[in-house]
Scaffold this motif. Sequence first.
Motif, PDB file in Angstrom:
ATOM      1  N   UNK A 164       0.772  -1.234   0.127  1.00 35.74           N
ATOM      2  CA  UNK A 164      -0.042   0.102  -0.089  1.00 35.74           C
ATOM      3  C   UNK A 164       0.845   1.286   0.103  1.00 35.74           C
ATOM      4  N   UNK A 165       1.782   1.240   0.881  1.00 32.63           N
ATOM      5  CA  UNK A 165       3.011   2.503   0.896  1.00 32.63           C
ATOM      6  C   UNK A 165       3.550   2.685  -0.331  1.00 32.63           C
ATOM      7  N   UNK A 166       4.234   1.623  -0.882  1.00 40.28           N
ATOM      8  CA  UNK A 166       4.728   1.523  -2.262  1.00 40.28           C
ATOM      9  C   UNK A 166       3.803   2.197  -3.549  1.00 40.28           C
TER      10      UNK A 166
ATOM     11  N   UNK B  73       5.628  15.930   0.209  1.00 42.66           N
ATOM     12  CA  UNK B  73       5.205  14.377   0.968  1.00 42.66           C
ATOM     13  C   UNK B  73       6.048  13.147   0.794  1.00 42.66           C
ATOM     14  N   UNK B  74       6.692  13.217  -0.527  1.00 36.20           N
ATOM     15  CA  UNK B  74       7.681  12.124  -0.923  1.00 36.20           C
ATOM     16  C   UNK B  74       8.689  12.179  -0.202  1.00 36.20           C
TER      17      UNK B  74
ATOM     18  N   UNK C 294      12.336  10.525   4.428  1.00 38.14           N
ATOM     19  CA  UNK C 294      13.005  10.900   5.692  1.00 38.14           C
ATOM     20  C   UNK C 294      12.349  10.070   6.943  1.00 38.14           C
ATOM     21  N   UNK C 295      11.092   9.752   6.817  1.00 42.38           N
ATOM     22  CA  UNK C 295      10.492   8.824   8.016  1.00 42.38           C
ATOM     23  C   UNK C 295      10.950   7.372   7.682  1.00 42.38           C
ATOM     24  N   UNK C 296      11.096   7.032   6.482  1.00 43.63           N
ATOM     25  CA  UNK C 296      11.695   5.361   6.548  1.00 43.63           C
ATOM     26  C   UNK C 296      13.086   5.464   6.893  1.00 43.63           C
TER      27      UNK C 296
ATOM     28  N   UNK D  13      14.632   3.216   9.829  1.00 37.27           N
ATOM     29  CA  UNK D  13      15.839   2.202   9.746  1.00 37.27           C
ATOM     30  C   UNK D  13      16.765   2.647  10.556  1.00 37.27           C
ATOM     31  N   UNK D  14      17.130   3.665  11.012  1.00 37.38           N
ATOM     32  CA  UNK D  14      18.270   4.286  11.995  1.00 37.38           C
ATOM     33  C   UNK D  14      17.940   4.127  13.424  1.00 37.38           C
ATOM     34  N   UNK D  15      16.597   4.269  13.579  1.00 36.01           N
ATOM     35  CA  UNK D  15      16.442   3.941  14.972  1.00 36.01           C
ATOM     36  C   UNK D  15      16.267   2.736  15.503  1.00 36.01           C
TER      37      UNK D  15
END
Length: 84
Positions: A17-19, A70-71, A76-78, A82-84
């Motif tokens: 869905x996100x993709x 938005x992209x 940035x959220x992705x 990954x980092x967190x």
Amino acid sequence: MSIDWAALGQVFGVSLVVTVGFVGVFTLGILGASRKPQQAEAGQDTAAAPAGAGAGIGPARAAAYACFALCAATVAYGINLIVA
């Protein structure tokens, strides 16, 4: 070793869905950014246009910038996930 098929299915569904949503929003951004002013589409000379015509970025261009923002926020959220 056991596989949690329900969790795997959820990850697959959310990823799909996100993709699809991300590609759709990016496509709308490209479409909005590629719009020409109406005068150029009608074949009119843009140099002969009145002084106020074409001022600003226009609604299609503003929507394109919002889609790209938005992209960028999604990417940035992705990265944050990954980092967190």
